[in-house]
Design a protein around this motif. Structure first.
Motif, short mmCIF file in Angstrom:
data_model
loop_
_atom_site.label_atom_id
_atom_site.label_comp_id
_atom_site.label_asym_id
_atom_site.label_seq_id
_atom_site.Cartn_x
_atom_site.Cartn_y
_atom_site.Cartn_z
N ILE A 6 25.82 18.03 24.44
CA ILE A 6 26.73 19.00 23.84
C ILE A 6 26.10 20.39 23.84
CG2 ILE A 6 27.88 19.67 21.70
CD1 ILE A 6 28.28 16.67 21.14
N ILE A 7 24.83 20.47 23.50
CA ILE A 7 24.14 21.77 23.49
C ILE A 7 24.08 22.35 24.90
CG2 ILE A 7 21.89 22.87 23.12
CD1 ILE A 7 21.54 21.01 20.70
N LEU A 8 23.79 21.52 25.89
CA LEU A 8 23.76 22.01 27.28
C LEU A 8 25.13 22.48 27.74
CD1 LEU A 8 21.38 19.45 29.00
CD2 LEU A 8 20.95 21.86 28.56
N LEU A 9 26.17 21.78 27.34
CA LEU A 9 27.52 22.18 27.70
C LEU A 9 27.88 23.53 27.06
CD1 LEU A 9 30.22 21.46 29.04
CD2 LEU A 9 30.87 20.37 26.89
N LEU A 10 27.54 23.69 25.79
CA LEU A 10 27.81 24.95 25.11
C LEU A 10 27.01 26.11 25.71
CD1 LEU A 10 28.02 23.78 21.40
CD2 LEU A 10 29.89 24.53 22.87
N LEU A 11 25.76 25.88 26.05
CA LEU A 11 24.94 26.91 26.68
C LEU A 11 25.49 27.30 28.05
CD1 LEU A 11 21.31 25.87 25.71
CD2 LEU A 11 22.59 27.86 24.92
N SER A 12 25.98 26.31 28.80
CA SER A 12 26.57 26.60 30.12
C SER A 12 27.83 27.47 29.97
CB SER A 12 26.94 25.31 30.83
OG SER A 12 25.79 24.54 31.06
N CYS A 13 28.66 27.14 28.99
CA CYS A 13 29.86 27.95 28.74
C CYS A 13 29.50 29.36 28.32
CB CYS A 13 30.73 27.29 27.68
SG CYS A 13 31.51 25.77 28.24
#
Length: 86
Positions: A6-13
């Motif tokens: 989830i953290i990686l997804l948010l950072l990518s966005c």
């Protein structure tokens, strides 16, 4: 999903959103060197080009070709207003 995903997804966005923002520190306007004064319309070699404000340059710009050089026209001048009214 685990918390790392989830953290990686948010950072990518967040990274994608930041890359789409214009850089307000650098201007890529065509008319940074000022405008020509009076314009003899017989010397204009092509139709004036009007560049609307964009993310690259926040200014309305009008350019004309005089001889072999591209020159800028003040959009607030009489000739600039004539070009914009067409």
């Amino acid at each position: 999903m685990n918390s790392t995903a989830i953290i990686l997804l948010l950072l990518s966005c967040l990274l994608l959103c930041v890359q789409g923002e214009p850089d307000h520190g650098s201007r890529k306007c065509k008319c940074l060197n000022g405008y020509v004064g009076r314009v003899n319309q017989k010397l204009i070699m092509s139709e004036p080009r009007v560049y609307q404000p964009s993310s690259f340059c926040p200014e309305l710009e009008i350019t004309i070709v005089l001889g072999t050089k591209e020159k800028c026209v003040n959009p607030e001048s009489r000739f600039g207003q004539h070009v914009l009214s067409r």
